[in-house]
Design a protein around this motif. Structure first.
Motif, PDB file in Angstrom:
ATOM      1  N   GLU A   1     -20.509  12.552   5.894  1.00 52.45           N
ATOM      2  CA  GLU A   1     -20.384  11.100   6.036  1.00 52.45           C
ATOM      3  C   GLU A   1     -20.138  10.724   7.497  1.00 52.45           C
ATOM      4  OE1 GLU A   1     -17.710   7.398   4.224  1.00 52.45           O
ATOM      5  OE2 GLU A   1     -17.086   9.460   3.834  1.00 52.45           O
ATOM      6  N   TYR A   2     -19.276  11.486   8.179  1.00 46.48           N
ATOM      7  CA  TYR A   2     -18.995  11.206   9.590  1.00 46.48           C
ATOM      8  C   TYR A   2     -20.268  11.302  10.426  1.00 46.48           C
ATOM      9  CZ  TYR A   2     -17.322  11.777  14.345  1.00 46.48           C
ATOM     10  OH  TYR A   2     -17.142  11.638  15.699  1.00 46.48           O
ATOM     11  N   PHE A   3     -21.012  12.387  10.256  1.00 51.70           N
ATOM     12  CA  PHE A   3     -22.232  12.553  11.038  1.00 51.70           C
ATOM     13  C   PHE A   3     -23.275  11.486  10.688  1.00 51.70           C
ATOM     14  CE2 PHE A   3     -20.958  17.182  11.584  1.00 51.70           C
ATOM     15  CZ  PHE A   3     -20.574  17.011  12.906  1.00 51.70           C
ATOM     16  N   ARG A   4     -23.371  11.112   9.422  1.00 46.61           N
ATOM     17  CA  ARG A   4     -24.312  10.069   9.002  1.00 46.61           C
ATOM     18  C   ARG A   4     -23.959   8.740   9.671  1.00 46.61           C
ATOM     19  NH1 ARG A   4     -23.692   6.209   5.776  1.00 46.61           N
ATOM     20  NH2 ARG A   4     -21.894   7.068   4.686  1.00 46.61           N
ATOM     21  N   ILE A   5     -22.688   8.376   9.659  1.00 43.83           N
ATOM     22  CA  ILE A   5     -22.253   7.113  10.268  1.00 43.83           C
ATOM     23  C   ILE A   5     -22.495   7.145  11.775  1.00 43.83           C
ATOM     24  CG2 ILE A   5     -20.235   5.675  10.769  1.00 43.83           C
ATOM     25  CD1 ILE A   5     -19.192   6.438   7.945  1.00 43.83           C
ATOM     26  N   CYS A   6     -22.214   8.264  12.410  1.00 43.24           N
ATOM     27  CA  CYS A   6     -22.475   8.382  13.856  1.00 43.24           C
ATOM     28  C   CYS A   6     -23.957   8.157  14.143  1.00 43.24           C
ATOM     29  CB  CYS A   6     -22.047   9.751  14.376  1.00 43.24           C
ATOM     30  SG  CYS A   6     -20.270   9.964  14.524  1.00 43.24           S
ATOM     31  N   SER A   7     -24.799   8.757  13.328  1.00 41.63           N
ATOM     32  CA  SER A   7     -26.238   8.607  13.511  1.00 41.63           C
ATOM     33  C   SER A   7     -26.676   7.163  13.316  1.00 41.63           C
ATOM     34  CB  SER A   7     -26.979   9.525  12.530  1.00 41.63           C
ATOM     35  OG  SER A   7     -28.366   9.424  12.704  1.00 41.63           O
ATOM     36  N   GLU A   8     -26.183   6.530  12.276  1.00 42.50           N
ATOM     37  CA  GLU A   8     -26.550   5.130  11.990  1.00 42.50           C
ATOM     38  C   GLU A   8     -26.090   4.176  13.092  1.00 42.50           C
ATOM     39  OE1 GLU A   8     -24.778   4.371   8.184  1.00 42.50           O
ATOM     40  OE2 GLU A   8     -26.342   5.461   7.100  1.00 42.50           O
ATOM     41  N   ARG A   9     -24.954   4.466  13.693  1.00 43.90           N
ATOM     42  CA  ARG A   9     -24.372   3.566  14.697  1.00 43.90           C
ATOM     43  C   ARG A   9     -24.675   3.999  16.131  1.00 43.90           C
ATOM     44  NH1 ARG A   9     -19.482   0.807  12.928  1.00 43.90           N
ATOM     45  NH2 ARG A   9     -19.480   0.028  15.062  1.00 43.90           N
ATOM     46  N   ASP A  10     -25.505   5.036  16.297  1.00 42.58           N
ATOM     47  CA  ASP A  10     -25.807   5.580  17.631  1.00 42.58           C
ATOM     48  C   ASP A  10     -24.529   5.946  18.382  1.00 42.58           C
ATOM     49  OD1 ASP A  10     -28.594   5.444  17.428  1.00 42.58           O
ATOM     50  OD2 ASP A  10     -28.613   3.353  18.079  1.00 42.58           O
ATOM     51  N   ALA A  11     -23.587   6.536  17.659  1.00 37.59           N
ATOM     52  CA  ALA A  11     -22.313   6.937  18.253  1.00 37.59           C
ATOM     53  C   ALA A  11     -22.321   8.445  18.498  1.00 37.59           C
ATOM     54  CB  ALA A  11     -21.163   6.575  17.325  1.00 37.59           C
ATOM     55  N   LEU A  12     -21.736   8.853  19.583  1.00 38.38           N
ATOM     56  CA  LEU A  12     -21.634  10.265  19.911  1.00 38.38           C
ATOM     57  C   LEU A  12     -20.537  10.898  19.061  1.00 38.38           C
ATOM     58  CD1 LEU A  12     -22.512  12.591  21.817  1.00 38.38           C
ATOM     59  CD2 LEU A  12     -20.644  11.886  23.329  1.00 38.38           C
ATOM     60  N   PRO A  13     -20.890  11.826  18.167  1.00 38.18           N
ATOM     61  CA  PRO A  13     -19.846  12.472  17.376  1.00 38.18           C
ATOM     62  C   PRO A  13     -19.008  13.393  18.270  1.00 38.18           C
ATOM     63  CG  PRO A  13     -21.991  13.417  16.848  1.00 38.18           C
ATOM     64  CD  PRO A  13     -22.228  12.306  17.817  1.00 38.18           C
TER      65      PRO A  13
END
Length: 172
Positions: A51-63
């Motif tokens: 879920e964390y990686f999916r949200i990072c991807s959706e929001r263009d956020a650097l995990p």
């Protein structure tokens, strides 16, 4: 207040774009609302990591490791312990190790493309991914306790290496 900067050389943070701070804060706050995941619940850990990686991807956020810890509801030190297999199931340890490997691979690729600063990559690699730029050499000790040997054993060990100062070569 866009463009506001810290004052003087002692400013802790210089912010060029205040909206970036707001975006980062809003992004990370969403994880504060999630319940803590237990290291004994491998399935929940795996789901939260995904879920964390999916949200990072959706929001263009650097995990990041810090973000992953926040998403799991644990401290960074707990995340490290889980990665070492302490205080968690084997499955949780493996899930954390895989997540850290993904972060490491992503950082390496971004660094090679010039998308993150080299100093940032170096710091993260050394502090989060156990990489090092030093070589450690250890030499076994050849010392022994000669007091444990008899006189005969000492003579047998050292006599072949002793040169008699009065010796003359008969061929000369």
């Amino acid at each position: 207040m866009p463009g506001k900067k810290g004052s003087g050389s002692n400013a802790a943070v210089v912010v060029e774009d205040v909206s970036a701070v707001t975006q980062s804060l809003d992004f990370h706050r969403q994880f504060l609302k999630l319940p803590k995941v237990s290291g004994s619940d491998t399935e929940a850990v795996e789901e939260r990591i995904e879920e964390y990686f999916r949200i990072c991807s959706e929001r263009d956020a650097l995990p990041t490791v810090e973000g992953l810890s926040l998403a799991l509801g644990v401290s960074r030190s707990t995340l490290w312990e889980w990665g070492r297999g302490n205080n968690c199931t084997r499955g949780t340890a493996e899930a954390v190790q895989r997540a850290k490997t993904l972060l490491s691979a992503m950082d390496a690729e971004l660094a090679s493309r010039g998308k993150i600063q080299p100093v940032t990559y170096i710091f993260r690699s050394k502090n989060y991914y156990d990489l090092s730029d030093k070589v450690e050499i250890s030499a076994p000790s050849n010392t022994f306790d000669s007091s444990l040997l008899t006189r005969e054993e000492l003579e047998a060990r050292y006599n072949p290496n002793i040169i008699d100062a009065d010796y003359t070569d008969p061929e000369k």
